[in-house]
Scaffold this motif. Structure first.
Motif, short mmCIF file in Angstrom:
data_model
loop_
_atom_site.label_atom_id
_atom_site.label_comp_id
_atom_site.label_asym_id
_atom_site.label_seq_id
_atom_site.Cartn_x
_atom_site.Cartn_y
_atom_site.Cartn_z
N GLY A 1 0.79 -1.22 0.00
CA GLY A 1 0.00 0.00 0.00
C GLY A 1 0.83 1.27 0.00
O GLY A 1 0.42 2.30 -0.50
N LEU A 2 2.00 1.20 0.58
CA LEU A 2 2.83 2.40 0.66
C LEU A 2 3.98 2.32 -0.32
O LEU A 2 4.91 3.09 -0.25
N ASN A 3 3.96 1.53 -1.26
CA ASN A 3 5.09 0.86 -1.88
C ASN A 3 6.41 1.11 -1.20
O ASN A 3 7.29 1.79 -1.68
N ALA A 4 6.48 0.45 -0.07
CA ALA A 4 7.72 0.39 0.70
C ALA A 4 8.26 -1.02 0.56
O ALA A 4 7.50 -1.95 0.38
N PRO A 5 9.56 -1.17 0.60
CA PRO A 5 10.15 -2.49 0.55
C PRO A 5 9.67 -3.35 1.73
O PRO A 5 9.51 -2.85 2.83
N ARG A 6 9.47 -4.61 1.46
CA ARG A 6 8.96 -5.49 2.48
C ARG A 6 9.88 -5.57 3.69
O ARG A 6 9.43 -5.47 4.83
N SER A 7 11.14 -5.76 3.42
CA SER A 7 12.06 -5.95 4.54
C SER A 7 12.01 -4.76 5.49
O SER A 7 11.89 -4.92 6.70
N THR A 8 12.08 -3.58 4.92
CA THR A 8 12.02 -2.38 5.74
C THR A 8 10.73 -2.33 6.55
O THR A 8 10.73 -2.04 7.74
N THR A 9 9.65 -2.63 5.89
CA THR A 9 8.36 -2.57 6.56
C THR A 9 8.32 -3.50 7.76
O THR A 9 7.87 -3.11 8.84
N TYR A 10 8.81 -4.72 7.57
CA TYR A 10 8.84 -5.65 8.69
C TYR A 10 9.62 -5.06 9.86
O TYR A 10 9.18 -5.10 11.01
N THR A 11 10.78 -4.54 9.56
CA THR A 11 11.62 -3.97 10.62
C THR A 11 10.89 -2.87 11.37
O THR A 11 10.80 -2.88 12.60
N LEU A 12 10.37 -1.93 10.62
CA LEU A 12 9.72 -0.79 11.25
C LEU A 12 8.50 -1.23 12.07
O LEU A 12 8.32 -0.79 13.20
N VAL A 13 7.71 -2.09 11.50
CA VAL A 13 6.53 -2.55 12.24
C VAL A 13 6.96 -3.19 13.55
O VAL A 13 6.39 -2.91 14.60
N ARG A 14 8.01 -4.01 13.49
CA ARG A 14 8.45 -4.67 14.72
C ARG A 14 8.83 -3.61 15.76
O ARG A 14 8.42 -3.69 16.92
N GLU A 15 9.58 -2.63 15.33
CA GLU A 15 9.98 -1.59 16.27
C GLU A 15 8.79 -0.86 16.87
O GLU A 15 8.72 -0.61 18.07
N LEU A 16 7.84 -0.54 16.01
CA LEU A 16 6.68 0.18 16.49
C LEU A 16 5.83 -0.67 17.43
O LEU A 16 5.27 -0.17 18.39
N VAL A 17 5.75 -1.93 17.15
CA VAL A 17 4.99 -2.81 18.02
C VAL A 17 5.67 -2.88 19.38
O VAL A 17 5.02 -2.78 20.42
N GLU A 18 6.99 -3.05 19.35
CA GLU A 18 7.72 -3.09 20.62
C GLU A 18 7.49 -1.80 21.41
O GLU A 18 7.35 -1.82 22.62
N ALA A 19 7.43 -0.70 20.69
CA ALA A 19 7.26 0.58 21.36
C ALA A 19 5.81 0.78 21.81
O ALA A 19 5.52 1.68 22.59
N GLY A 20 4.91 -0.04 21.31
CA GLY A 20 3.52 0.08 21.72
C GLY A 20 2.71 1.06 20.89
O GLY A 20 1.56 1.31 21.17
N LEU A 21 3.33 1.62 19.86
CA LEU A 21 2.57 2.53 18.99
C LEU A 21 1.65 1.73 18.09
O LEU A 21 0.62 2.22 17.65
N LEU A 22 2.06 0.53 17.77
CA LEU A 22 1.19 -0.36 17.00
C LEU A 22 0.97 -1.63 17.82
O LEU A 22 1.72 -1.91 18.75
N GLU A 23 -0.07 -2.36 17.45
CA GLU A 23 -0.31 -3.64 18.08
C GLU A 23 -0.64 -4.66 17.00
O GLU A 23 -1.27 -4.33 16.01
N MET A 24 -0.21 -5.88 17.23
CA MET A 24 -0.63 -6.94 16.34
C MET A 24 -2.10 -7.20 16.63
O MET A 24 -2.47 -7.42 17.78
N ALA A 25 -2.91 -7.17 15.59
CA ALA A 25 -4.33 -7.37 15.80
C ALA A 25 -4.61 -8.83 16.07
O ALA A 25 -3.88 -9.70 15.62
N GLY A 26 -5.67 -9.06 16.82
CA GLY A 26 -6.04 -10.37 17.30
C GLY A 26 -5.65 -11.54 16.44
O GLY A 26 -4.83 -12.37 16.83
N ASP A 27 -6.18 -11.60 15.25
CA ASP A 27 -6.11 -12.84 14.48
C ASP A 27 -4.70 -13.30 14.16
O ASP A 27 -4.43 -14.48 14.09
N GLY A 28 -3.78 -12.41 13.91
CA GLY A 28 -2.45 -12.94 13.62
C GLY A 28 -1.50 -11.90 13.09
O GLY A 28 -0.83 -11.22 13.85
#
Lengths: 266, 266
Positions: A53-80
């Motif tokens: 959706g953002l045409n961002a590289p996948r690898s980068t996206t994974y990294t950033l999401v992980r960081e944000l989740v750790e920081a609590g700005l994002l959350e993994m939604a219920g299902d998976g």
DNA sequence: TACACGCGTCTCTTGTAAGAGACAATCGCT
DNA sequence: AGCGATTGTCTCTTACAAGAGACGCGTGTA
């Protein structure tokens, strides 16, 4: 969901520089885009989808999401493997509200206004150049006149938009409105000059009423909230059926303006 | 304000790696720290002060702040060169709330609970390993038992903390509690074993009451909210004067547990 | 059974963002 | 006026994060 490709949702930047080309993108920007994207879609998104959706590289996206989740700005939604906003954003948001008199009191006023009138009521503000519904309280009509909080709408489509721009000179106004903004949902086009006229009138009368702009069934009454003499910081508005009688409209407008004025003192 | 040097506020990381040395720091991390810092101080902060507080280089701080302000995550506070949370964070926060049944319903329950009982009531959750007051509704007692939303408190200090850890094995519990956490505000130290015992008891009885832990004047009643059988997702709690009678405490506890149970269905 | 696809993780390279530091402009204090 | 502290901007260097891409795994479908 018609915004499948909301990726180009932020060219509303104004009309400026950017486009170094296609090379590297700063991590922070990627994050900001992610947040905007989630906000635009209002639902949990898979990481892959997010990258696409953002045409961002996948690898980068994974990294950033992980960081944000750790920081609590994002959350993994219920299902998976989907992500959405996290608790921390909620906490920060509440802190913002607590620190912001206008917003805090505005929310109350809107709530009581809609309780008293039975109509849908909203608090609106200018948010990075766009009209934004900051808080809304539904009326008690059978058909819900919905309008999600946080929704951003082109300024010319609304009564509030006309008030929020009151006091700005023509140049500034033009800068805040794109050609697209002037085209209503039903395809009609608003003339820029008419819009600017409306703004002038709204400024003088101290309120604004529009009929059948965003949709054919509603009328929108808006009144300005001032943060300083002449500076419109927000608007309160009521969304009512388009066939509301003259009399009732008048009454509602009076109450609305009264409440908006009370907020203004600040 | 006793937290003048909250800079070291995030070593709560757990107990792990980090410390490559002292060299470069990722922009995103700087940003996350900034947000935490603002949240900890609950007020607008000057950019210089911010840089100092996080010991981040001034130049970097200016850049990042500018970007965040443009993005709307931060706002320049009224007077001039101070920054605080921005509207966008509020909008994201509201989106989070809308997407989160438990939170949305929990807030309502808490509000009505405190209206009905007249006591201060709170909704609490685990937030990156710490006890967090997610929503609170003040009672109508003359002396306000305050506790700001978003406040983070060591788990062992609270009744809710004991419930939130119910179901975790000893290892996990130890991992979530530092030595500092075991020292109460008045200097007393809680034995880790006692704490773990309490957790076990709370798990079995389905509620928890603590007296005079965070301060000498209050008692705290808490009940668990389950997101799945056995999984404590949040707690609801009541904060009452420590001299509340046995009888009344019992009554309150019943109502509280009832409401918490209702929330659990989810 | 084979093929196409999406997910999550890893490795390696290089473009660039983080940071040091110099600068002018203000502010407050004496 | 003279001094120190702070504020906002700019320039230049290099450490390192963003990104390309390969890999292995599970899943659906032809």
């Amino acid at each position: 969901m018609q915004d499948g490709e909301t990726l180009n949702a932020w060219p509303t930047e104004g009309a400026d520089e950017e486009r170094p080309a296609n090379s590297r993108e700063k991590g922070l920007n990627r994050v900001l885009n992610m947040l905007e994207f989630l906000h635009a879609n209002q639902r949990a998104i898979g990481i892959g989808e997010l990258a696409k959706g953002l045409n961002a590289p996948r690898s980068t996206t994974y990294t950033l999401v992980r960081e944000l989740v750790e920081a609590g700005l994002l959350e993994m939604a219920g299902d998976g493997n989907r992500v959405y906003f996290g608790k921390k954003l909620y906490l920060y948001g509440m802190a913002y509200m607590r620190g912001n008199d206008l917003l805090r009191r505005g929310r109350q006023e809107v709530d009581t206004l809609s309780r008293e009138t039975g109509e849908t009521s909203e608090l609106c503000m200018l948010q990075s150049g766009r009209y934004t519904i900051v808080h809304s309280s539904p009326g008690n009509r059978p058909f819900r006149i919905s309008s999600a909080t946080g929704l951003q709408i082109p300024l010319p489509w609304t009564a509030s938009g006309r008030l929020l721009l009151a006091g700005l000179d023509r140049g500034r106004i033009e800068a805040m409105v794109t050609q697209d903004d002037l085209v209503l949902p039903d395809g009609r086009k608003i003339a820029l000059d008419d819009f600017i006229d409306d703004i002038g009138k709204a400024r003088v009368t101290g309120y604004c009423v529009t009929s059948g702009l965003v949709d054919a069934y509603t009328k929108c009454l808006a009144a300005p909230v001032f943060s300083a003499p002449g500076k419109v910081e927000a608007t309160m508005c009521l969304v009512v059926p388009i066939d509301t009688s003259e009399d009732r409209t008048g009454e509602l407008l009076t109450v609305l303006r009264e409440r908006a004025a009370r907020l203004s003192i600040s």
